[in-house]
Design an enzyme around this catalytic site. Sequence first.
Site, PDB file in Angstrom:
ATOM      1  CE  LYS A 190       1.343  -2.519  -2.732  1.00  0.00           C
ATOM      2  NZ  LYS A 190       1.180  -3.624  -2.155  1.00  0.00           N
TER       3      LYS A 190
ATOM      4  CB  SER B 263       4.708  -4.875  -3.408  1.00  0.00           C
ATOM      5  OG  SER B 263       3.308  -5.161  -2.694  1.00  0.00           O
TER       6      SER B 263
ATOM      7  CB  SER C 264       2.661  -7.267  -0.380  1.00  0.00           C
ATOM      8  OG  SER C 264       3.350  -8.120  -1.347  1.00  0.00           O
TER       9      SER C 264
END
Length: 489
Positions: free
Chosen positions: A74, A158, A182
């Site tokens: 990420k 996310s 997330s």
Amino acid sequence: MMRNMTVAKAARLLREGQLTVSELCSSCLAIEDKYNAFITIDHDKIAAQVKASEDRFRKGMSLGILDGIPFAVKDNFSTKGIRTTCASRALLDYVPPFNATVVQRLLDQGGILIGKTNLDEFAMGTTNVVSEFGPVRNPWPMDDCPGESKESYGAGGSSGGSAAAVAAGLSLVGIGSDTGGSVRLPAAWCGLTGLKPTYGRLSRYGLIPLASSFDSPGVITKTVHDVKSVYQAIAGHDNKDATSSRQSVESQDHEIEEYGKPLAKYTIGIAQEHHVTELDKEVLECWSETIRKMELNGAKIIKVSLPHSYLMLPCYTVLTCVEVSSNMARYDGLRYGFRSSTGETTDEVYGYSRAEGFGPTVRRRILSGTYFSLRNNRHRYLEKAQKIRRLILDDYENVFDSGVDMILSPSTLTTAALSNSDNDMIDTLQHDYYLVGANLTGMPSMAIPIKLAKNGLPMSMSLIASRYQEDKIFHAARIIEKEFNFLAS
């Protein structure tokens, strides 16, 4: 080939010489990124890592199961020499001079950093549509899967880019951050296994913070075994992180019994507060079926109560916004990151840089957090939320102290939302209803894919256990995985 490729299978093929690291990584990179999963791919660094890994295999000096395995990170984890944007204009050209600890530990195990993945801006989102680089699309429904709809769905946020990359075969491992679900939400929506470990179990060093007392690195793969392999490689104390746990990482390899009652030693709690009207009917039926399967495998199922569940989302919202307003103060347009060309005084540069560098979601959370923490408001919001967080922790500890080993719930209220669905902060937070408890309490939790709904989208269940009890989750999740065999879907 890559859609059902697991870490364990790839490691075996590499070890036996049936596959090379170059072939494995080339297969990942050859897949078209129709899902907007990646922000940055550094082909030169990949080539150097592949060469080093193949040299080790050629000399019989493999570093272990993760040597040669491609992993995606990420884009809020620092990566040395590779830009780290947080999917924000504020850090569009930021290149860190160091690696985050979890990234470095994977590289030390021979992993191949295949790319930096898309996310909601500064990890503030639930559907992964709030990104400077555009929304992430869910690979499901797969082209060859039955279903009534082939519309475009969100990957969840996310950490949606990491989940989409693994689901589509662009990577075998996804690393994400989990502040309120997330990692587990995108894993659930993309039909993957996602782990948020005990707070402090994985180092936060190099993870650009959202809400420091909630943030936890997490792992996304296709199977429980793969999650466990990655977790064991990156878990453990880190002197660079003041919140890193010093408790040793102990693990037990549980053999899955072909016969008998492998879950007989576990008591599984079903919280009455988790039966809510917003829960999709198909997901409810899937939950009931999972309970029956666990009972057949010997688990004792009992009803439990988490009486303050209705306060979890408001409590989470207040506390995370307050921490966001503090953490985001460092982006002033002077030291690093985006700097507006407008403004003559220092205050004007601050204001314009933040107004132009941050998207509306980030600005809204900063303003909300500042409001909640004002001197005249602290007792009404911040202090009350802190007390509620303690009550929520007490609820979970009371359940586990009563002899319950794990709590089983759906991972999400529904299957994946449409990719063009509204991104209202309050509405999208509802998707985290079953997940934020693990972040408020610092306890480990895992999302496990179960089966496909009629619309061809995955449905997922979640297990949460007391702190440092990841091993219980791994064992129970492997039994659930074996019963439903989602990977064959």
